[in-house]
Design a protein around this motif. Structure first.
Motif, PDB file in Angstrom:
ATOM      1  N   ARG A  53       2.616  20.534 -39.896  1.00 30.74           N
ATOM      2  CA  ARG A  53       1.538  21.377 -39.382  1.00 30.74           C
ATOM      3  C   ARG A  53       0.235  21.249 -40.187  1.00 30.74           C
ATOM      4  O   ARG A  53      -0.846  21.123 -39.583  1.00 30.74           O
ATOM      5  N   PRO A  54       0.275  21.287 -41.537  1.00 36.10           N
ATOM      6  CA  PRO A  54      -0.977  21.201 -42.296  1.00 36.10           C
ATOM      7  C   PRO A  54      -1.774  19.930 -41.989  1.00 36.10           C
ATOM      8  O   PRO A  54      -3.015  19.963 -41.976  1.00 36.10           O
ATOM      9  N   PHE A  55      -1.071  18.830 -41.731  1.00 39.19           N
ATOM     10  CA  PHE A  55      -1.781  17.593 -41.387  1.00 39.19           C
ATOM     11  C   PHE A  55      -2.576  17.758 -40.093  1.00 39.19           C
ATOM     12  O   PHE A  55      -3.757  17.414 -40.018  1.00 39.19           O
ATOM     13  N   TRP A  56      -1.933  18.269 -39.051  1.00 45.28           N
ATOM     14  CA  TRP A  56      -2.607  18.434 -37.769  1.00 45.28           C
ATOM     15  C   TRP A  56      -3.742  19.442 -37.859  1.00 45.28           C
ATOM     16  O   TRP A  56      -4.801  19.251 -37.261  1.00 45.28           O
ATOM     17  N   ALA A  57      -3.513  20.538 -38.590  1.00 49.93           N
ATOM     18  CA  ALA A  57      -4.547  21.566 -38.719  1.00 49.93           C
ATOM     19  C   ALA A  57      -5.781  21.031 -39.435  1.00 49.93           C
ATOM     20  O   ALA A  57      -6.916  21.379 -39.103  1.00 49.93           O
ATOM     21  N   GLY A  58      -5.558  20.154 -40.433  1.00 49.13           N
ATOM     22  CA  GLY A  58      -6.682  19.634 -41.202  1.00 49.13           C
ATOM     23  C   GLY A  58      -7.350  18.425 -40.592  1.00 49.13           C
ATOM     24  O   GLY A  58      -8.554  18.215 -40.770  1.00 49.13           O
ATOM     25  N   ALA A  59      -6.601  17.615 -39.853  1.00 46.10           N
ATOM     26  CA  ALA A  59      -7.138  16.340 -39.369  1.00 46.10           C
ATOM     27  C   ALA A  59      -7.656  16.389 -37.938  1.00 46.10           C
ATOM     28  O   ALA A  59      -8.447  15.525 -37.538  1.00 46.10           O
ATOM     29  N   VAL A  60      -7.218  17.388 -37.142  1.00 45.96           N
ATOM     30  CA  VAL A  60      -7.571  17.415 -35.719  1.00 45.96           C
ATOM     31  C   VAL A  60      -8.384  18.665 -35.411  1.00 45.96           C
ATOM     32  O   VAL A  60      -7.948  19.781 -35.722  1.00 45.96           O
ATOM     33  N   PRO A  61      -9.557  18.549 -34.783  1.00 41.70           N
ATOM     34  CA  PRO A  61     -10.365  19.720 -34.433  1.00 41.70           C
ATOM     35  C   PRO A  61      -9.606  20.662 -33.497  1.00 41.70           C
ATOM     36  O   PRO A  61      -8.726  20.243 -32.734  1.00 41.70           O
ATOM     37  N   ALA A  62      -9.985  21.934 -33.539  1.00 40.58           N
ATOM     38  CA  ALA A  62      -9.277  22.965 -32.768  1.00 40.58           C
ATOM     39  C   ALA A  62      -9.268  22.657 -31.272  1.00 40.58           C
ATOM     40  O   ALA A  62      -8.242  22.804 -30.600  1.00 40.58           O
ATOM     41  N   LEU A  63     -10.411  22.219 -30.735  1.00 38.02           N
ATOM     42  CA  LEU A  63     -10.491  21.926 -29.303  1.00 38.02           C
ATOM     43  C   LEU A  63      -9.513  20.826 -28.913  1.00 38.02           C
ATOM     44  O   LEU A  63      -8.821  20.918 -27.884  1.00 38.02           O
ATOM     45  N   VAL A  64      -9.437  19.790 -29.723  1.00 41.31           N
ATOM     46  CA  VAL A  64      -8.529  18.679 -29.423  1.00 41.31           C
ATOM     47  C   VAL A  64      -7.077  19.138 -29.535  1.00 41.31           C
ATOM     48  O   VAL A  64      -6.230  18.760 -28.719  1.00 41.31           O
ATOM     49  N   ARG A  65      -6.774  19.967 -30.533  1.00 41.22           N
ATOM     50  CA  ARG A  65      -5.400  20.461 -30.682  1.00 41.22           C
ATOM     51  C   ARG A  65      -4.988  21.292 -29.476  1.00 41.22           C
ATOM     52  O   ARG A  65      -3.850  21.221 -29.008  1.00 41.22           O
ATOM     53  N   ARG A  66      -5.923  22.093 -28.948  1.00 37.98           N
ATOM     54  CA  ARG A  66      -5.610  22.886 -27.757  1.00 37.98           C
ATOM     55  C   ARG A  66      -5.269  21.980 -26.574  1.00 37.98           C
ATOM     56  O   ARG A  66      -4.323  22.228 -25.827  1.00 37.98           O
ATOM     57  N   GLN A  67      -6.060  20.925 -26.400  1.00 39.70           N
ATOM     58  CA  GLN A  67      -5.813  19.999 -25.289  1.00 39.70           C
ATOM     59  C   GLN A  67      -4.472  19.284 -25.464  1.00 39.70           C
ATOM     60  O   GLN A  67      -3.708  19.135 -24.494  1.00 39.70           O
ATOM     61  N   LEU A  68      -4.187  18.860 -26.674  1.00 40.51           N
ATOM     62  CA  LEU A  68      -2.931  18.163 -26.934  1.00 40.51           C
ATOM     63  C   LEU A  68      -1.735  19.083 -26.713  1.00 40.51           C
ATOM     64  O   LEU A  68      -0.715  18.672 -26.135  1.00 40.51           O
ATOM     65  N   LEU A  69      -1.837  20.325 -27.166  1.00 45.19           N
ATOM     66  CA  LEU A  69      -0.735  21.268 -26.992  1.00 45.19           C
ATOM     67  C   LEU A  69      -0.457  21.519 -25.515  1.00 45.19           C
ATOM     68  O   LEU A  69       0.695  21.525 -25.073  1.00 45.19           O
TER      69      LEU A  69
END
Length: 530
Positions: A53-69
Motif C-alpha cells: 500500500r505505501p508504494f501505491w499511495a506514494g507513487a500514484v496520484p489520488a485521481l489515478v488510484r481512484r480510476q484504477l480501483l
C-alpha cells in the motif's frame, strides 16, 4: 459504412496493463494465503496494507488510484459473475485489493461480497472501510444470497463516512441494519434495500419513520421492493418522509395511497416523481393523480381502471409505461384521447404492451405528430398501422422505435420518412415485407432528400425478413453509414456457413458491427427490460 475498431490510446492501454497486473498480484496474495504453513489470510492482508500500500499511495496520484480501483473492482466483479474465480475463497481477492488501494480520497465503491454464508473476511472488510473509506459519497454492497452483517461494525463504517449520500444494500438489509442506518446517517442519503424479505413495518417504518430523524427528513429514494413491508408501512413512509421522490420498484403504491386518502390526516401533495402501480383501479389512480402532481415517470401493470382515467394523468409525465393493457377497443379509444390531449404534450418515452389475447387489434400511429417531444416509442402485442400519408410530418426528436407487428411495408416507409433522426428501429414482424421492398425503404427518395431516410440508423432489427441474405446485410451497411447493430440474421434466409462467412468478412474489414440474434429483441441496450 459502419465505424471501424480503433486501437486504444496509449493511456488506456497502459491503464489496462496496470489493472491486469494489480489484479494478478492480489490473486497471488490469495494463493500464498492458501498454502498451509506459509501465511495466514490475516498475515497476507497485513502484508498488503503495510508493504504494498505505501508504494501505491506514494507513487500514484489520488485521481489515478481512484480510476484504477474502479476498473479493478469491475474486473473482479466480472470474474465472479462469469465463474472465473480461482475458488470460493477467492472472494478474499477484493479485500486484498482494497487493502492496497482504498484511501480517504476514494468517492465511490461497489463491493461484491462472497456467496457463502458466514463471509469469513466480513470483519476485516468492515474494519477496513471504517478506517480508510472516510471520503466515500456512494457505497454499494452486493451479495448473491442473503447475508447478515455485524451491526456494530457496520455502524462504525457509517459513522466514519461523513460525506455518504448514497447507500445500496442488496441481499443484506434487515431490520437491525436499517435501524443502524437510521441512527448513523445524519444527512441527506439515498437508500436502496432491494431483495430482502425480512423487513417489516413494525421494526422499520413504524419505529424509525415516525420518529423525527434527520434521515427521514432528507431521504428522497427508498427502494424496498421484494420485502415484507405492507401498504400500511408504505403509508407511514409517505406521511413521514416529506421529500421522498421514489419507492423504486415497489408496485403496490395504489393501495397505500387509497389508505392515505381514507385516513383522517389532512391530505398533502407528495413529492414523488416516479411511481409503479399494479392492478390499479379507477379510484386508486384518481388518488395517485390528485396526490402525486410532480410525477414524471409512471408504470402501470395490469390496469383495472377505466381507460378514460388516462386523461386524468398529470401533465408533468415525460415517461409512461403501460403493461398488460386489455385488448379492447375501449382501451384504444382511451389511449387515443389521452395521446391527442394536453396531458401527453411533454411525453418523451411511450411504452405500450398489450395482453396476449385471441382478439386482434390495430393501433393507428397517427397520434405521433401530436407528440412533438417523443424520443422513444415501443408497442407490443397489437398490430401497428399509420393511415396518414401526409408528406409534411417531421418527427425530429423520435430516435427509437420498436413495434412487434406492422401491418404493411408502407407503414414502415412513412415512419422512416417522418423520422430523419431515427437511430434504432426494431420490428418483429411486418406483413408483406421482403428483401426487395425493404431495400427500397432504406434508399432515400429524391422527393425528400432533406429527410435523409436511414442516414442516422445505428441499430436495425427485423426479426423476420423473407429472402434476406448475406447481400442484404452488405447493402444495409452501404446504405446506413452509422449502422453498428443488425439482427436477426439467424432468422433470415442465411445459412450457418454464410453467417460464418459474414463474420469473416466483418473481421477482415475491421467493422465495428454486431450481428444480433433473437435475444436482442427481448433485452438490449436499445430497449432494456422495464
Amino acid at each position: 459504412m459502419p465505424c471501424r475498431y480503433q486501437p486504444g490510446s496509449l493511456v488506456s492501454l497502459s491503464e489496462d496493463r496496470v489493472v491486469s497486473d494489480l489484479v494478478q498480484t492480489c490473486y497471488r496474495m490469495h494463493e500464498l494465503a492458501r498454502r498451509n504453513g506459509f501465511a495466514s489470510p490475516s498475515q497476507t492482508f497485513a502484508f498488503a496494507r503495510h508493504r504494498i500500500r505505501p508504494f501505491w499511495a506514494g507513487a500514484v496520484p489520488a485521481l489515478v488510484r481512484r480510476q484504477l480501483l474502479t476498473k479493478c473492482m469491475a474486473v473482479l466483479a466480472d470474474a465472479i459473475r462469469e465463474g472465473h474465480s480461482v475458488s470460493v475463497a477467492a472472494d478474499n481477492v477484493p479485500l486484498y485489493l482494497l487493502g492496497v488501494m482504498l484511501d480517504a480520497d476514494v468517492r465511490e465503491l461497489r463491493v461484491q461480497l462472497c456467496c457463502y454464508y458466514g463471509c469469513s473476511h466480513q470483519t476485516a472488510l468492515l474494519k477496513l472501510l471504517a478506517q480508510e473509506a472516510r471520503g466515500l459519497v456512494s457505497l454499494e454492497l452486493v451479495r448473491p444470497t442473503l447475508l447478515r452483517l455485524d451491526t456494530q461494525l457496520f455502524q462504525s463504517v457509517l459513522l466514519s463516512m461523513s460525506n455518504l449520500k448514497r447507500l445500496v444494500l442488496k441481499n443484506i438489509a434487515c431490520d437491525k441494519i436499517l435501524k443502524t442506518i437510521g441512527q448513523s446517517c445524519s444527512q441527506k442519503i439515498k437508500v436502496k434495500t432491494g431483495r430482502r424479505n425480512k423487513l417489516n413495518d413494525l421494526s422499520f417504518l413504524l419505529e424509525y419513520c415516525q420518529k423525527p430523524t434527520k434521515l427521514c427528513s432528507t431521504l428522497n429514494t427508498l427502494n424496498i421492493a421484494n420485502t415484507s413491508v405492507t401498504s400500511n408501512g408504505i403509508l407511514i413512509a409517505l406521511q413521514n418522509i416529506p421529500n421522498l421522490e421514489t419507492l423504486g420498484e415497489y408496485c403496490h403504491i395504489g393501495k397505500a395511497l387509497e389508505l392515505l386518502d381514507k385516513s383522517t390526516i389532512p391530505s398533502t401533495k407528495l413529492q414523488l416523481t416516479m411511481a409503479n402501480a399494479c392492478r390499479t383501479t379507477s379510484s386508486r389512480l384518481q388518488v395517485l393523480c390528485n396526490t402525486c402532481t410532480k410525477l414524471n415517470r409512471l408504470t402501470i401493470t395490469e390496469p383495472l381502471h377505466s381507460p378514460l382515467m388516462l386523461s386524468q394523468l398529470p401533465k408533468t409525465l415525460t415517461i409512461i409505461n403501460l403493461q398488460n393493457v386489455p385488448t379492447e377497443h375501449a382501451w384504444l379509444d382511451g389511449l387515443y384521447t389521452y395521446l391527442l390531449g394536453p396531458q401527453s404534450q411533454i411525453l418523451r418515452e411511450l411504452f405500450l404492451k398489450f395482453r396476449k389475447d385471441e382478439v386482434s387489434l390495430t393501433i393507428d400511429l397517427s397520434f405521433l405528430p401530436h407528440l412533438t417531444n417523443l424520443e422513444t416509442l415501443s408497442i407490443d402485442g397489437v398490430e401497428s398501422s399509420l393511415y396518414s400519408n401526409s408528406s409534411n410530418i417531421t418527427l425530429r426528436k423520435l430516435e427509437k422505435i420498436q413495434l412487434s407487428k406492422v401491418d404493411h411495408p408502407n407503414t414502415l416507409q412513412r415512419l422512416m420518412e417522418y423520422t430523419p433522426e431515427l437511430k434504432v428501429l426494431h420490428v418483429y414482424t411486418c406483413l408483406e415485407l421482403n428483401n426487395l421492398n425493404f431495400m427500397e425503404l432504406l434508399n432515400p427518395k429524391e422527393t425528400i432528400p432533406e429527410k435523409q431516410v436511414s442516414k442516422s440508423l445505428n441499430c436495425l432489427y427485423i426479426n423476420d425478413l423473407p429472402n434476406g441474405n448475406i447481400n442484404t446485410v452488405k447493402h444495409i451497411i452501404d446504405l446506413c453509414p452509422e449502422i453498428n447493430k443488425i439482427g436477426n440474421i439467424s432468422n433470415w434466409d442465411i445459412s450457418q456457413e454464410e453467417i460464418k462467412e459474414l463474420n469473416r468478412w466483418k473481421h477482415q474489414n475491421n467493422f465495428k458491427l454486431e450481428l444480433h440474434a433473437n435475444s436482442h429483441w427481448f433485452c438490449s441496450e436499445c430497449f432494456p427490460i422495464l
